[in-house]
Write an enzyme that holds these catalytic residues in place. Structure first.
Site, mmCIF file in Angstrom:
data_model
loop_
_atom_site.group_PDB
_atom_site.id
_atom_site.type_symbol
_atom_site.label_atom_id
_atom_site.label_comp_id
_atom_site.label_asym_id
_atom_site.label_seq_id
_atom_site.Cartn_x
_atom_site.Cartn_y
_atom_site.Cartn_z
ATOM 1 N N VAL A 165 0.845 -1.203 0.000
ATOM 2 C CA VAL A 165 0.000 0.000 0.000
ATOM 3 C C VAL A 165 0.878 1.251 0.000
ATOM 4 O O VAL A 165 1.719 1.427 0.896
ATOM 5 C CB VAL A 165 -0.947 0.005 1.219
ATOM 6 C CG1 VAL A 165 -1.774 1.283 1.250
ATOM 7 C CG2 VAL A 165 -1.838 -1.229 1.195
ATOM 8 N N LYS A 166 0.700 2.083 -1.013
ATOM 9 C CA LYS A 166 1.512 3.301 -1.174
ATOM 10 C C LYS A 166 0.803 4.461 -0.486
ATOM 11 O O LYS A 166 -0.362 4.738 -0.764
ATOM 12 C CB LYS A 166 1.652 3.583 -2.671
ATOM 13 C CG LYS A 166 2.975 4.149 -3.119
ATOM 14 C CD LYS A 166 2.976 4.275 -4.640
ATOM 15 C CE LYS A 166 4.333 4.704 -5.148
ATOM 16 N NZ LYS A 166 4.306 4.957 -6.611
#
Ligand code: G3P
Length: 233
Positions: free
Chosen positions: A82-83
């Site tokens: 997850v960025k």
């Protein structure tokens, strides 16, 4: 150093995977906007063809929104990371997702201190943007060197992923600076393969080989005639 592809374009990813050099993929809302369709479907397809982590970026600004989007992406595939853009809320979301065992990539990092904080919050990947720093007359590679040194000296568990790469020299210098990963557009990966002396050398080898074949063919044509002439005399 690991090589990731910085794109949401499936064909580009298939190309790099075929070459056997692909270790992962990074996407973001701008890259996704270039391909369109459903982000979830594009991500699932990318995760299925990528032999490594695939970064999917949240767009919410509040912590609960980031957590909601992050948990949703993490449920799409095992290799999703997850960025989360650097911010105070971003650090809290990274820390809580890490607590839930969700891998995160802290993005839009422009200073060694931002990277240090993201590492302490539990980010698995730290993404400093070298090209955008160069764009404003700052030395992007200085930030890469500083952050890679801090991570190494203090044995932080995060990996430095150099992003916003614009040309092949950025990759060489990132590797020399001790970065763990470089994420590149396919255009830059293609430039890394090429060298004019490789092209001219390949051409010369092929020409010499063809000439040798022609010479052989000529001598093999001449030989029976010579043998024939020998028999007759
Ligand atoms: O991963 C970040 C990258 O896509 C940004 O690249 O060239 O827009 O600075 P650029």
């Amino acid at each position: 150093m690991k090589i990731f592809l910085d794109t949401a374009a499936i064909d580009d990813i298939r190309t790099a995977a075929r070459w056997g050099v692909l270790d992962g993929v990074t996407t973001n809302p701008s890259l996704f906007a270039k391909v369109g369709g459903s982000y979830d479907e594009v991500l699932k397809e990318i995760c299925a063809i990528t032999p490594g982590p695939v970064s999917a970026e949240v767009v919410a600004q509040d912590v609960e929104g980031m957590l909601r989007e992050g948990r949703h992406f993490a449920a799409l595939a095992d290799n999703i990371v997850v960025k989360v853009p650097m911010s105070e809320n971003g650090l809290e979301a990274i820390s809580r997702l890490a607590g839930e065992g969700v891998k995160t990539n802290c993005t839009l990092i422009f200073s060694a201190n931002q990277g240090l904080l993201a590492a302490k919050a539990g980010a698995s990947l730290l993404s400093p943007f070298v090209g955008r720093l160069d764009d404003i007359n700052e030395s992007g590679m200085t930030v890469i060197r500083e952050l890679a040194t801090i991570v190494r000296i203090h044995e932080l568990r995060s990996e430095v992923l150099v992003a916003s790469i614009r040309h092949p020299r950025h990759v060489t210098e990132a590797a020399l600076a001790g970065a763990h990963i470089a994420t590149v557009p396919l255009k830059v990966l293609r430039q890394m393969v090429r060298h004019p002396l490789t092209d001219s050398g390949t051409l010369q080898f092929r020409r010499d080989w063809a000439a040798a074949q022609t010479a052989n063919d000529r001598s093999s044509v001449a030989e029976p005639a010579a043998i024939g002439a020998g028999v007759r005399s």
